[in-house]
Design a protein around this motif. Sequence first.
Motif, PDB file in Angstrom:
ATOM      1  N   VAL A   1       0.718  -1.279  -0.161  1.00  0.00           N
ATOM      2  CA  VAL A   1      -0.028   0.073   0.015  1.00  0.00           C
ATOM      3  C   VAL A   1       0.648   1.277   0.133  1.00  0.00           C
ATOM      4  O   VAL A   1       1.915   1.387   0.943  1.00  0.00           O
ATOM      5  CB  VAL A   1      -0.948   0.125   1.164  1.00  0.00           C
ATOM      6  N   ILE A   2       0.857   2.133  -0.882  1.00  0.00           N
ATOM      7  CA  ILE A   2       1.240   3.336  -1.024  1.00  0.00           C
ATOM      8  C   ILE A   2       0.515   4.554  -1.039  1.00  0.00           C
ATOM      9  O   ILE A   2      -0.516   4.484  -1.941  1.00  0.00           O
ATOM     10  CB  ILE A   2       2.289   3.503  -2.332  1.00  0.00           C
ATOM     11  N   THR A   3       0.395   5.488  -0.128  1.00  0.00           N
ATOM     12  CA  THR A   3      -0.412   6.527   0.163  1.00  0.00           C
ATOM     13  C   THR A   3       0.540   7.814   0.212  1.00  0.00           C
ATOM     14  O   THR A   3       1.650   7.661   0.482  1.00  0.00           O
ATOM     15  CB  THR A   3      -1.184   6.580   1.141  1.00  0.00           C
ATOM     16  N   MET A   4      -0.006   8.975  -0.327  1.00  0.00           N
ATOM     17  CA  MET A   4       0.668  10.244  -0.274  1.00  0.00           C
ATOM     18  C   MET A   4      -0.172  11.267   0.444  1.00  0.00           C
ATOM     19  O   MET A   4      -1.372  11.282   0.298  1.00  0.00           O
ATOM     20  CB  MET A   4       1.099  10.588  -1.510  1.00  0.00           C
ATOM     21  N   ALA A   5       0.373  12.395   1.065  1.00  0.00           N
ATOM     22  CA  ALA A   5      -0.467  13.160   1.762  1.00  0.00           C
ATOM     23  C   ALA A   5       0.383  14.710   1.328  1.00  0.00           C
ATOM     24  O   ALA A   5       0.961  15.526   2.220  1.00  0.00           O
ATOM     25  CB  ALA A   5      -0.625  13.046   3.141  1.00  0.00           C
TER      26      ALA A   5
END
Length: 575
Positions: free
Chosen positions: A425-429
Amino acid sequence: MERSAGSRRRSRRTRPVLGGAMALLAAGALTVTGLTGSAQAADVNNARNAGFESGLAGWTCSGGSGATVSSPVHGGTSALKATPAGQDNARCTQTVAVKPNSAYTLSSWVQGGYAYLGVSGTGTTDVSTWTPGSTAWTRLSTGFTTGANTTSVTVYTHGWYGQAAYYADDVAVTGPDGGGGEEPGPVVPGAPAGLAAGAATTTSVALSWNAVSGATGYTVYRDGVKTTTSAGTSATVTGLAADTAYQFSVSATNAAGESVRSAAISARTAKPNGGPGPVTTVPKHAVTGYWQNFDNGATVQKLSDVPANYDIIAVSFADATPTPGAVTFNLDSAGLNGYTDAQFRADIKAKQAAGKNVIISVGGEKGTVAVNNDASATAFANSVYALIQDYGFNGVDIDLENGLNATYMTKALRQLSSQAGPSLVITMAPQTIDMQSTSGEYFKTALNIKDILTVVNMQYYNSGSMLGCDGKVYSQGSVDFLTALACIQLEGGLDASQVGIGVPASTRSAGSGYVAPSVVNAALDCLTRGTGCGSFKPARTYPALRGAMTWSTNWDATAGNAWSNAVGPHVHGLP
Protein backbone atom coordinates in the motif's frame (compact mmCIF):
# COMPACT_ATOMS: atom_id res chain seq x y z
CA MET A 1 0.92 16.81 9.36
CA GLU A 2 1.37 19.05 12.35
CA ARG A 3 3.03 18.31 15.64
CA SER A 4 3.50 21.93 16.69
CA ALA A 5 4.17 25.32 15.11
CA GLY A 6 7.65 26.57 14.46
CA SER A 7 9.93 28.19 11.89
CA ARG A 8 13.59 28.97 11.41
CA ARG A 9 15.61 31.50 9.50
CA ARG A 10 19.04 30.82 8.08
CA SER A 11 21.74 33.45 7.79
CA ARG A 12 24.05 33.66 4.81
CA ARG A 13 27.79 34.35 5.01
CA THR A 14 29.20 36.61 2.33
CA ARG A 15 31.99 35.05 0.29
CA PRO A 16 35.26 36.99 0.79
CA VAL A 17 37.04 38.76 -2.04
CA LEU A 18 39.82 36.45 -3.11
CA GLY A 19 41.74 38.60 -5.55
CA GLY A 20 44.01 40.02 -2.84
CA ALA A 21 44.63 36.57 -1.47
CA MET A 22 45.70 35.34 -4.90
CA ALA A 23 48.09 38.23 -5.28
CA LEU A 24 49.67 37.47 -1.89
CA LEU A 25 49.94 33.80 -2.79
CA ALA A 26 51.58 34.72 -6.08
CA ALA A 27 54.07 36.87 -4.16
CA GLY A 28 54.72 33.92 -1.86
CA ALA A 29 55.34 31.73 -4.88
CA LEU A 30 57.95 34.22 -6.17
CA THR A 31 59.73 34.09 -2.82
CA VAL A 32 59.76 30.29 -2.97
CA THR A 33 61.48 30.37 -6.37
CA GLY A 34 64.56 31.83 -4.77
CA LEU A 35 64.92 29.17 -2.06
CA THR A 36 68.28 27.52 -1.58
CA GLY A 37 68.43 23.78 -1.67
CA SER A 38 66.18 21.31 -3.42
CA ALA A 39 64.70 17.85 -2.83
CA GLN A 40 67.42 15.21 -3.29
CA ALA A 41 67.18 11.49 -3.91
CA ALA A 42 67.62 10.88 -0.18
CA ASP A 43 64.72 13.15 0.73
CA VAL A 44 61.69 11.56 2.41
CA ASN A 45 58.05 12.38 2.97
CA ASN A 46 57.97 13.60 6.55
CA ALA A 47 54.14 13.60 6.81
CA ARG A 48 52.58 10.75 8.78
CA ASN A 49 49.49 8.94 7.50
CA ALA A 50 49.86 11.02 4.34
CA GLY A 51 47.25 9.01 2.42
CA PHE A 52 44.74 8.74 5.29
CA GLU A 53 44.96 4.95 5.12
CA SER A 54 44.82 4.86 8.94
CA GLY A 55 41.81 7.09 9.24
CA LEU A 56 42.60 10.49 10.75
CA ALA A 57 45.55 9.21 12.80
CA GLY A 58 48.05 12.07 13.11
CA TRP A 59 45.55 14.64 11.87
CA THR A 60 43.26 17.02 13.76
CA CYS A 61 40.23 18.55 12.03
CA SER A 62 38.32 21.53 13.46
CA GLY A 63 34.82 20.97 14.75
CA GLY A 64 34.71 17.34 13.71
CA SER A 65 34.68 18.49 10.09
CA GLY A 66 36.95 15.75 8.77
CA ALA A 67 36.32 12.11 7.92
CA THR A 68 37.95 9.49 5.75
CA VAL A 69 36.15 8.11 2.72
CA SER A 70 36.73 5.26 0.30
CA SER A 71 35.65 7.30 -2.73
CA PRO A 72 36.92 9.40 -4.35
CA VAL A 73 40.57 8.58 -3.64
CA HIS A 74 43.76 9.59 -5.44
CA GLY A 75 45.91 6.74 -4.16
CA GLY A 76 45.38 3.77 -1.88
CA THR A 77 41.92 3.11 -0.47
CA SER A 78 41.17 6.25 1.56
CA ALA A 79 41.14 10.02 1.33
CA LEU A 80 40.18 12.95 3.55
CA LYS A 81 36.78 14.58 3.18
CA ALA A 82 36.38 17.81 5.12
CA THR A 83 33.15 19.80 5.16
CA PRO A 84 32.97 23.53 6.01
CA ALA A 85 29.93 24.50 8.10
CA GLY A 86 28.86 27.84 9.58
CA GLN A 87 31.93 29.66 10.95
CA ASP A 88 34.17 26.61 10.49
CA ASN A 89 36.32 26.29 7.34
CA ALA A 90 37.13 22.59 7.94
CA ARG A 91 40.81 23.07 8.84
CA CYS A 92 42.79 19.83 9.24
CA THR A 93 46.34 20.01 10.63
CA GLN A 94 49.37 17.84 11.37
CA THR A 95 52.56 18.69 13.23
CA VAL A 96 55.48 17.51 11.09
CA ALA A 97 59.07 17.04 12.31
CA VAL A 98 61.65 18.83 10.15
CA LYS A 99 65.32 19.81 10.21
CA PRO A 100 66.49 23.42 10.74
CA ASN A 101 67.86 25.43 7.83
CA SER A 102 66.40 23.04 5.26
CA ALA A 103 64.29 23.31 2.13
CA TYR A 104 61.02 21.35 1.77
CA THR A 105 58.35 20.89 -0.87
CA LEU A 106 54.76 20.75 0.37
CA SER A 107 52.18 19.11 -1.90
CA SER A 108 48.80 17.39 -1.89
CA TRP A 109 46.17 16.19 -4.32
CA VAL A 110 42.76 17.86 -3.84
CA GLN A 111 39.29 17.69 -5.35
CA GLY A 112 35.82 19.15 -4.69
CA GLY A 113 35.22 22.61 -3.24
CA TYR A 114 37.68 25.39 -2.42
CA ALA A 115 40.87 23.75 -1.07
CA TYR A 116 43.84 25.41 0.65
CA LEU A 117 47.23 23.85 1.47
CA GLY A 118 49.74 25.61 3.65
CA VAL A 119 52.36 25.49 6.38
CA SER A 120 52.95 27.66 9.47
CA GLY A 121 55.67 27.87 12.11
CA THR A 122 58.48 27.59 9.57
CA GLY A 123 60.67 30.14 11.33
CA THR A 124 61.00 31.95 8.00
CA THR A 125 58.16 32.72 5.57
CA ASP A 126 54.96 30.69 5.99
CA VAL A 127 53.39 29.82 2.63
CA SER A 128 50.14 28.48 1.21
CA THR A 129 48.44 27.74 -2.08
CA TRP A 130 44.85 27.04 -3.10
CA THR A 131 42.38 26.17 -5.83
CA PRO A 132 38.75 27.30 -6.19
CA GLY A 133 37.66 23.70 -6.66
CA SER A 134 37.64 21.01 -9.32
CA THR A 135 35.79 17.87 -10.31
CA ALA A 136 39.04 15.96 -10.85
CA TRP A 137 42.10 15.48 -8.67
CA THR A 138 44.38 18.54 -8.82
CA ARG A 139 47.89 18.78 -7.37
CA LEU A 140 48.71 21.73 -5.10
CA SER A 141 52.38 22.40 -4.42
CA THR A 142 54.53 25.06 -2.78
CA GLY A 143 57.87 25.23 -0.99
CA PHE A 144 59.37 26.58 2.23
CA THR A 145 62.61 26.74 4.21
CA THR A 146 62.94 26.23 7.93
CA GLY A 147 64.62 28.62 10.35
CA ALA A 148 67.77 28.01 12.32
CA ASN A 149 65.84 26.72 15.34
CA THR A 150 62.82 25.12 13.64
CA THR A 151 62.31 21.41 14.38
CA SER A 152 58.61 21.13 13.54
CA VAL A 153 56.01 22.88 11.41
CA THR A 154 52.23 22.74 11.17
CA VAL A 155 50.90 21.57 7.82
CA TYR A 156 47.22 22.34 7.14
CA THR A 157 44.42 22.02 4.66
CA HIS A 158 41.13 23.87 4.80
CA GLY A 159 38.12 24.81 2.69
CA TRP A 160 36.07 27.99 2.63
CA TYR A 161 32.91 29.19 4.34
CA GLY A 162 29.69 28.23 2.59
CA GLN A 163 31.51 26.15 -0.02
CA ALA A 164 31.23 22.43 -0.73
CA ALA A 165 33.31 19.78 1.00
CA TYR A 166 36.84 19.28 -0.26
CA TYR A 167 38.87 16.07 -0.57
CA ALA A 168 42.61 15.72 0.03
CA ASP A 169 44.95 12.76 -0.45
CA ASP A 170 48.64 11.90 -0.63
CA VAL A 171 49.97 14.86 1.36
CA ALA A 172 53.76 15.18 1.13
CA VAL A 173 56.34 17.23 3.03
CA THR A 174 59.37 16.23 0.98
CA GLY A 175 62.87 17.07 2.20
CA PRO A 176 65.50 16.03 4.73
CA ASP A 177 64.29 13.45 7.26
CA GLY A 178 63.12 15.26 10.36
CA GLY A 179 62.90 12.05 12.33
CA GLY A 180 59.12 11.92 12.74
CA GLY A 181 57.79 10.71 9.42
CA GLU A 182 57.52 7.01 10.14
CA GLU A 183 54.03 5.76 9.29
CA PRO A 184 52.00 4.61 12.30
CA GLY A 185 50.82 1.02 12.35
CA PRO A 186 47.18 0.15 11.75
CA VAL A 187 44.62 1.25 14.29
CA VAL A 188 41.40 -0.50 15.21
CA PRO A 189 38.75 0.68 12.70
CA GLY A 190 35.56 2.45 13.61
CA ALA A 191 32.14 0.80 13.74
CA PRO A 192 30.38 0.45 10.37
CA ALA A 193 27.47 2.80 9.67
CA GLY A 194 24.49 2.50 7.35
CA LEU A 195 23.63 -1.13 8.11
CA ALA A 196 20.46 -1.96 6.16
CA ALA A 197 18.46 -5.05 5.27
CA GLY A 198 17.72 -5.83 1.65
CA ALA A 199 15.89 -8.68 -0.01
CA ALA A 200 14.70 -11.47 2.23
CA THR A 201 13.59 -15.02 1.48
CA THR A 202 12.03 -17.54 3.82
CA THR A 203 15.55 -18.62 4.90
CA SER A 204 17.85 -15.64 4.29
CA VAL A 205 18.30 -11.87 4.69
CA ALA A 206 20.66 -9.73 2.58
CA LEU A 207 22.59 -7.05 4.49
CA SER A 208 24.71 -4.10 3.38
CA TRP A 209 26.66 -1.34 5.16
CA ASN A 210 29.07 1.53 4.51
CA ALA A 211 32.80 0.93 4.08
CA VAL A 212 35.07 1.73 7.02
CA SER A 213 38.47 3.28 6.42
CA GLY A 214 41.31 0.92 7.34
CA ALA A 215 39.09 -2.16 7.59
CA THR A 216 40.19 -5.35 5.86
CA GLY A 217 37.06 -7.35 6.66
CA TYR A 218 33.73 -7.38 8.47
CA THR A 219 31.96 -9.70 10.91
CA VAL A 220 28.18 -10.10 10.92
CA TYR A 221 26.28 -10.93 14.11
CA ARG A 222 22.77 -12.40 14.32
CA ASP A 223 21.03 -11.92 17.66
CA GLY A 224 24.44 -11.17 19.21
CA VAL A 225 26.18 -14.30 17.88
CA LYS A 226 28.81 -14.29 15.12
CA THR A 227 27.20 -15.75 12.02
CA THR A 228 29.40 -14.90 8.99
CA THR A 229 32.27 -12.75 7.72
CA SER A 230 32.74 -10.69 4.60
CA ALA A 231 35.63 -9.02 2.80
CA GLY A 232 33.25 -6.43 1.32
CA THR A 233 30.32 -4.29 2.43
CA SER A 234 27.53 -6.84 2.04
CA ALA A 235 26.60 -10.33 3.14
CA THR A 236 23.65 -12.69 3.02
CA VAL A 237 22.79 -14.48 6.23
CA THR A 238 21.31 -17.90 5.52
CA GLY A 239 19.80 -20.79 7.48
CA LEU A 240 17.01 -18.68 8.99
CA ALA A 241 13.43 -19.61 9.88
CA ALA A 242 10.52 -18.28 7.81
CA ASP A 243 8.46 -15.29 9.02
CA THR A 244 10.86 -14.61 11.90
CA ALA A 245 12.42 -11.34 13.05
CA TYR A 246 16.16 -11.25 13.77
CA GLN A 247 18.55 -8.60 15.11
CA PHE A 248 21.68 -7.98 13.04
CA SER A 249 24.83 -5.94 13.66
CA VAL A 250 28.25 -5.78 12.01
CA SER A 251 31.81 -4.92 13.07
CA ALA A 252 34.93 -3.95 11.11
CA THR A 253 38.28 -5.75 11.49
CA ASN A 254 41.95 -5.35 10.53
CA ALA A 255 45.34 -6.39 11.87
CA ALA A 256 44.90 -4.16 14.91
CA GLY A 257 41.66 -5.79 16.03
CA GLU A 258 37.87 -5.61 15.80
CA SER A 259 35.72 -2.47 16.10
CA VAL A 260 32.71 -2.11 18.32
CA ARG A 261 29.54 -3.37 16.64
CA SER A 262 27.25 -1.16 14.63
CA ALA A 263 23.80 -0.19 15.80
CA ALA A 264 21.58 -3.25 15.49
CA ILE A 265 18.73 -3.43 12.99
CA SER A 266 15.77 -5.79 12.86
CA ALA A 267 14.76 -7.71 9.76
CA ARG A 268 12.16 -10.40 9.18
CA THR A 269 12.35 -13.33 6.81
CA ALA A 270 9.58 -13.77 4.28
CA LYS A 271 6.40 -15.69 4.91
CA PRO A 272 6.14 -19.12 3.32
CA ASN A 273 3.81 -17.67 0.66
CA GLY A 274 6.44 -15.07 -0.25
CA GLY A 275 4.53 -12.05 1.07
CA PRO A 276 6.19 -9.34 3.20
CA GLY A 277 3.31 -9.26 5.68
CA PRO A 278 -0.41 -9.79 6.02
CA VAL A 279 -2.16 -9.21 2.72
CA THR A 280 -5.30 -7.11 3.10
CA THR A 281 -7.27 -5.33 0.41
CA VAL A 282 -7.96 -1.61 0.46
CA PRO A 283 -11.71 -1.23 -0.13
CA LYS A 284 -13.01 0.58 -3.21
CA HIS A 285 -13.93 3.56 -1.01
CA ALA A 286 -11.62 3.97 1.96
CA VAL A 287 -11.12 6.20 4.99
CA THR A 288 -7.54 6.97 6.04
CA GLY A 289 -6.59 8.22 9.50
CA TYR A 290 -3.22 9.17 10.94
CA TRP A 291 -2.45 7.69 14.35
CA GLN A 292 -0.06 9.75 16.50
CA ASN A 293 2.97 8.11 18.06
CA PHE A 294 3.33 11.12 20.38
CA ASP A 295 1.27 13.25 22.75
CA ASN A 296 0.55 16.79 21.52
CA GLY A 297 -2.63 17.45 23.49
CA ALA A 298 -4.94 15.19 21.50
CA THR A 299 -6.38 12.02 23.00
CA VAL A 300 -3.62 9.46 23.55
CA GLN A 301 -4.60 6.21 21.84
CA LYS A 302 -3.49 2.65 21.37
CA LEU A 303 -3.96 1.30 17.86
CA SER A 304 -6.76 -0.83 19.28
CA ASP A 305 -8.62 2.41 20.16
CA VAL A 306 -8.86 3.52 16.52
CA PRO A 307 -12.52 3.20 15.40
CA ALA A 308 -13.53 0.58 12.84
CA ASN A 309 -14.57 3.31 10.36
CA TYR A 310 -10.88 3.72 9.43
CA ASP A 311 -9.69 1.41 6.64
CA ILE A 312 -6.07 2.65 6.43
CA ILE A 313 -4.24 3.62 9.63
CA ALA A 314 -1.02 5.58 9.03
CA VAL A 315 1.36 5.27 11.99
CA SER A 316 2.95 8.70 12.42
CA PHE A 317 5.87 8.90 12.06
CA ALA A 318 9.01 7.01 11.11
CA ASP A 319 12.21 8.66 12.35
CA ALA A 320 15.18 9.74 10.25
CA THR A 321 18.54 8.09 10.92
CA PRO A 322 22.10 9.43 10.39
CA THR A 323 22.17 7.54 7.07
CA PRO A 324 20.64 9.82 4.39
CA GLY A 325 17.27 8.48 3.26
CA ALA A 326 17.06 5.73 5.87
CA VAL A 327 14.30 5.63 8.49
CA THR A 328 13.47 3.66 11.61
CA PHE A 329 10.56 3.53 14.04
CA ASN A 330 10.64 4.14 17.78
CA LEU A 331 7.43 3.60 19.75
CA ASP A 332 6.95 6.46 22.24
CA SER A 333 5.90 4.18 25.08
CA ALA A 334 6.45 6.88 27.71
CA GLY A 335 4.40 9.46 25.84
CA LEU A 336 1.65 6.91 25.16
CA ASN A 337 1.02 6.05 28.81
CA GLY A 338 3.17 2.92 28.83
CA TYR A 339 1.94 1.41 25.57
CA THR A 340 4.38 -1.45 25.05
CA ASP A 341 6.03 -2.63 21.88
CA ALA A 342 4.44 -6.06 22.31
CA GLN A 343 0.95 -4.50 22.63
CA PHE A 344 1.60 -2.33 19.57
CA ARG A 345 2.62 -5.31 17.45
CA ALA A 346 -0.36 -7.34 18.64
CA ASP A 347 -2.69 -4.44 17.82
CA ILE A 348 -1.29 -4.24 14.28
CA LYS A 349 -2.13 -7.91 13.75
CA ALA A 350 -5.60 -7.46 15.25
CA LYS A 351 -6.39 -4.54 12.94
CA GLN A 352 -5.20 -6.52 9.95
CA ALA A 353 -7.27 -9.50 11.02
CA ALA A 354 -10.25 -7.12 10.95
CA GLY A 355 -9.44 -6.22 7.35
CA LYS A 356 -7.62 -2.94 8.05
CA ASN A 357 -4.31 -1.76 6.58
CA VAL A 358 -1.67 -0.40 8.97
CA ILE A 359 1.10 1.54 7.22
CA ILE A 360 4.12 3.55 8.35
CA SER A 361 4.10 7.28 7.56
CA VAL A 362 7.34 9.07 6.69
CA GLY A 363 7.69 12.81 7.16
CA GLY A 364 5.17 15.09 8.82
CA GLU A 365 5.54 18.77 9.61
CA LYS A 366 9.03 18.31 11.07
CA GLY A 367 10.19 15.30 9.06
CA THR A 368 13.77 15.60 7.82
CA VAL A 369 14.03 12.56 5.55
CA ALA A 370 15.78 13.49 2.29
CA VAL A 371 15.84 11.18 -0.74
CA ASN A 372 17.87 13.05 -3.35
CA ASN A 373 20.39 10.59 -4.83
CA ASP A 374 20.69 6.91 -5.67
CA ALA A 375 22.27 5.97 -2.35
CA SER A 376 19.55 7.63 -0.26
CA ALA A 377 16.84 6.12 -2.49
CA THR A 378 18.20 2.65 -1.80
CA ALA A 379 18.57 3.41 1.90
CA PHE A 380 14.96 4.57 2.03
CA ALA A 381 13.64 1.46 0.26
CA ASN A 382 15.74 -0.95 2.32
CA SER A 383 14.89 0.65 5.66
CA VAL A 384 11.14 0.89 4.97
CA TYR A 385 11.14 -2.72 3.79
CA ALA A 386 12.93 -3.72 7.00
CA LEU A 387 10.13 -2.03 9.00
CA ILE A 388 7.51 -3.83 6.90
CA GLN A 389 9.21 -7.13 7.65
CA ASP A 390 9.72 -6.35 11.34
CA TYR A 391 6.31 -4.92 12.25
CA GLY A 392 4.20 -6.37 9.46
CA PHE A 393 3.15 -2.96 8.11
CA ASN A 394 1.09 -3.13 4.92
CA GLY A 395 2.87 -0.24 3.26
CA VAL A 396 4.16 3.31 3.47
CA ASP A 397 2.76 6.84 3.46
CA ILE A 398 4.79 9.72 2.00
CA ASP A 399 4.12 12.91 3.97
CA LEU A 400 7.30 14.88 3.25
CA GLU A 401 6.42 18.53 3.76
CA ASN A 402 9.93 19.95 3.40
CA GLY A 403 10.65 19.06 -0.21
CA LEU A 404 10.64 15.98 -2.40
CA ASN A 405 12.74 14.94 -5.39
CA ALA A 406 10.54 13.13 -7.92
CA THR A 407 13.40 11.33 -9.65
CA TYR A 408 14.80 9.67 -6.55
CA MET A 409 11.57 9.19 -4.62
CA THR A 410 10.25 7.36 -7.67
CA LYS A 411 13.34 5.13 -7.63
CA ALA A 412 12.94 4.52 -3.90
CA LEU A 413 9.27 3.54 -4.13
CA ARG A 414 9.85 1.29 -7.12
CA GLN A 415 12.69 -0.47 -5.29
CA LEU A 416 10.41 -0.88 -2.29
CA SER A 417 7.61 -2.22 -4.48
CA SER A 418 9.92 -4.78 -6.06
CA GLN A 419 10.93 -5.97 -2.59
CA ALA A 420 7.49 -5.98 -0.98
CA GLY A 421 5.39 -7.23 -3.88
CA PRO A 422 2.01 -6.23 -5.35
CA SER A 423 0.19 -6.07 -2.01
CA LEU A 424 2.19 -2.98 -0.95
CA VAL A 425 0.00 0.00 0.00
CA ILE A 426 1.46 3.38 -1.02
CA THR A 427 -0.30 6.57 0.06
CA MET A 428 0.72 10.24 -0.13
CA ALA A 429 -0.34 13.35 1.74
CA PRO A 430 0.97 16.35 -0.22
CA GLN A 431 0.08 19.92 0.67
CA THR A 432 -2.25 21.86 -1.65
CA ILE A 433 0.61 23.77 -3.28
CA ASP A 434 2.29 20.45 -4.17
CA MET A 435 -0.61 19.39 -6.40
CA GLN A 436 -1.39 22.66 -8.21
CA SER A 437 0.49 21.54 -11.32
CA THR A 438 1.68 18.30 -12.88
CA SER A 439 5.14 19.89 -13.04
CA GLY A 440 5.43 19.84 -9.24
CA GLU A 441 7.71 17.21 -7.71
CA TYR A 442 4.94 15.58 -5.68
CA PHE A 443 2.56 15.43 -8.63
CA LYS A 444 5.31 14.03 -10.86
CA THR A 445 6.10 11.36 -8.28
CA ALA A 446 2.43 10.33 -8.09
CA LEU A 447 2.20 10.06 -11.86
CA ASN A 448 5.54 8.22 -12.08
CA ILE A 449 4.25 5.45 -9.79
CA LYS A 450 0.64 5.48 -10.93
CA ASP A 451 0.73 1.73 -11.57
CA ILE A 452 1.60 0.97 -7.91
CA LEU A 453 0.05 4.00 -6.14
CA THR A 454 -2.92 3.44 -3.81
CA VAL A 455 -4.17 6.95 -3.02
CA VAL A 456 -3.12 10.61 -2.78
CA ASN A 457 -4.88 12.25 0.17
CA MET A 458 -4.01 15.91 -0.38
CA GLN A 459 -4.11 18.13 2.72
CA TYR A 460 -6.89 20.66 2.06
CA TYR A 461 -5.83 22.88 4.97
CA ASN A 462 -3.18 25.31 6.25
CA SER A 463 -2.99 26.75 2.74
CA GLY A 464 -5.27 29.79 2.36
CA SER A 465 -6.82 30.42 -1.05
CA MET A 466 -5.73 28.31 -4.05
CA LEU A 467 -6.53 27.89 -7.74
CA GLY A 468 -9.08 25.30 -8.82
CA CYS A 469 -9.00 23.35 -12.08
CA ASP A 470 -11.12 26.10 -13.71
CA GLY A 471 -8.46 28.74 -13.00
CA LYS A 472 -10.55 30.49 -10.36
CA VAL A 473 -9.41 31.18 -6.82
CA TYR A 474 -11.21 29.35 -4.01
CA SER A 475 -10.93 29.87 -0.24
CA GLN A 476 -10.23 26.92 2.02
CA GLY A 477 -13.02 25.69 4.23
CA SER A 478 -15.66 25.39 1.50
CA VAL A 479 -17.16 22.71 -0.73
CA ASP A 480 -15.77 24.55 -3.75
CA PHE A 481 -12.23 24.44 -2.33
CA LEU A 482 -12.41 20.65 -1.91
CA THR A 483 -14.00 19.89 -5.27
CA ALA A 484 -12.18 22.39 -7.50
CA LEU A 485 -8.75 21.36 -6.17
CA ALA A 486 -9.56 17.64 -6.35
CA CYS A 487 -10.48 18.27 -9.98
CA ILE A 488 -6.84 19.22 -10.73
CA GLN A 489 -5.67 15.76 -9.71
CA LEU A 490 -8.60 13.97 -11.35
CA GLU A 491 -8.01 15.73 -14.67
CA GLY A 492 -4.22 15.82 -14.32
CA GLY A 493 -3.64 12.12 -14.81
CA LEU A 494 -4.50 10.32 -11.56
CA ASP A 495 -7.21 7.71 -11.57
CA ALA A 496 -10.26 8.58 -9.47
CA SER A 497 -9.46 5.62 -7.24
CA GLN A 498 -6.15 7.35 -6.39
CA VAL A 499 -7.68 10.61 -5.13
CA GLY A 500 -8.86 11.26 -1.58
CA ILE A 501 -9.87 14.39 0.36
CA GLY A 502 -7.66 15.13 3.38
CA VAL A 503 -9.12 17.37 6.11
CA PRO A 504 -8.60 18.13 9.83
CA ALA A 505 -10.65 16.06 12.27
CA SER A 506 -11.36 19.06 14.51
CA THR A 507 -10.76 22.79 14.79
CA ARG A 508 -7.72 22.08 16.99
CA SER A 509 -5.91 19.68 14.67
CA ALA A 510 -4.78 22.27 12.07
CA GLY A 511 -3.98 25.96 11.96
CA SER A 512 -6.73 26.63 9.42
CA GLY A 513 -8.98 24.92 6.92
CA TYR A 514 -11.28 22.89 9.17
CA VAL A 515 -14.61 22.02 7.56
CA ALA A 516 -17.57 20.31 9.18
CA PRO A 517 -18.05 16.63 8.29
CA SER A 518 -21.21 17.62 6.40
CA VAL A 519 -19.09 19.74 4.04
CA VAL A 520 -16.76 16.81 3.42
CA ASN A 521 -19.72 14.59 2.61
CA ALA A 522 -21.16 17.23 0.27
CA ALA A 523 -17.84 17.40 -1.61
CA LEU A 524 -17.74 13.61 -1.89
CA ASP A 525 -21.26 13.64 -3.32
CA CYS A 526 -20.42 16.44 -5.74
CA LEU A 527 -17.42 14.55 -7.13
CA THR A 528 -19.00 11.09 -7.27
CA ARG A 529 -22.68 11.87 -7.95
CA GLY A 530 -22.81 15.47 -9.17
CA THR A 531 -24.98 16.55 -6.20
CA GLY A 532 -24.24 18.78 -3.22
CA CYS A 533 -21.90 21.05 -5.21
CA GLY A 534 -21.31 24.72 -4.49
CA SER A 535 -20.63 27.29 -7.20
CA PHE A 536 -18.11 24.93 -8.82
CA LYS A 537 -19.48 21.81 -10.46
CA PRO A 538 -17.08 19.45 -12.28
CA ALA A 539 -17.76 18.69 -15.91
CA ARG A 540 -18.19 15.02 -15.07
CA THR A 541 -18.49 12.75 -12.06
CA TYR A 542 -15.89 10.37 -10.61
CA PRO A 543 -17.75 7.45 -9.00
CA ALA A 544 -14.48 5.58 -8.26
CA LEU A 545 -13.15 8.38 -6.00
CA ARG A 546 -11.23 6.62 -3.22
CA GLY A 547 -12.57 8.52 -0.21
CA ALA A 548 -11.31 10.78 2.58
CA MET A 549 -8.47 11.17 5.06
CA THR A 550 -8.11 13.01 8.36
CA TRP A 551 -5.43 14.27 10.69
CA SER A 552 -5.76 12.57 13.06
CA THR A 553 -7.54 9.64 14.72
CA ASN A 554 -6.39 11.17 18.02
CA TRP A 555 -7.92 14.58 17.29
CA ASP A 556 -11.04 12.81 16.06
CA ALA A 557 -11.24 11.03 19.44
CA THR A 558 -10.75 14.37 21.24
CA ALA A 559 -13.91 15.58 19.46
CA GLY A 560 -15.86 12.43 20.32
CA ASN A 561 -15.09 10.72 16.98
CA ALA A 562 -17.58 13.07 15.31
CA TRP A 563 -15.59 13.11 12.06
CA SER A 564 -15.27 9.34 11.55
CA ASN A 565 -18.83 8.70 12.73
CA ALA A 566 -20.15 11.07 10.03
CA VAL A 567 -17.66 10.68 7.17
CA GLY A 568 -16.85 6.97 7.54
CA PRO A 569 -20.32 5.59 6.75
CA HIS A 570 -20.75 8.17 3.98
CA VAL A 571 -17.50 7.10 2.27
CA HIS A 572 -18.44 3.44 2.55
CA GLY A 573 -21.82 4.23 0.98
CA LEU A 574 -20.42 5.96 -2.13
CA PRO A 575 -21.34 4.39 -5.47
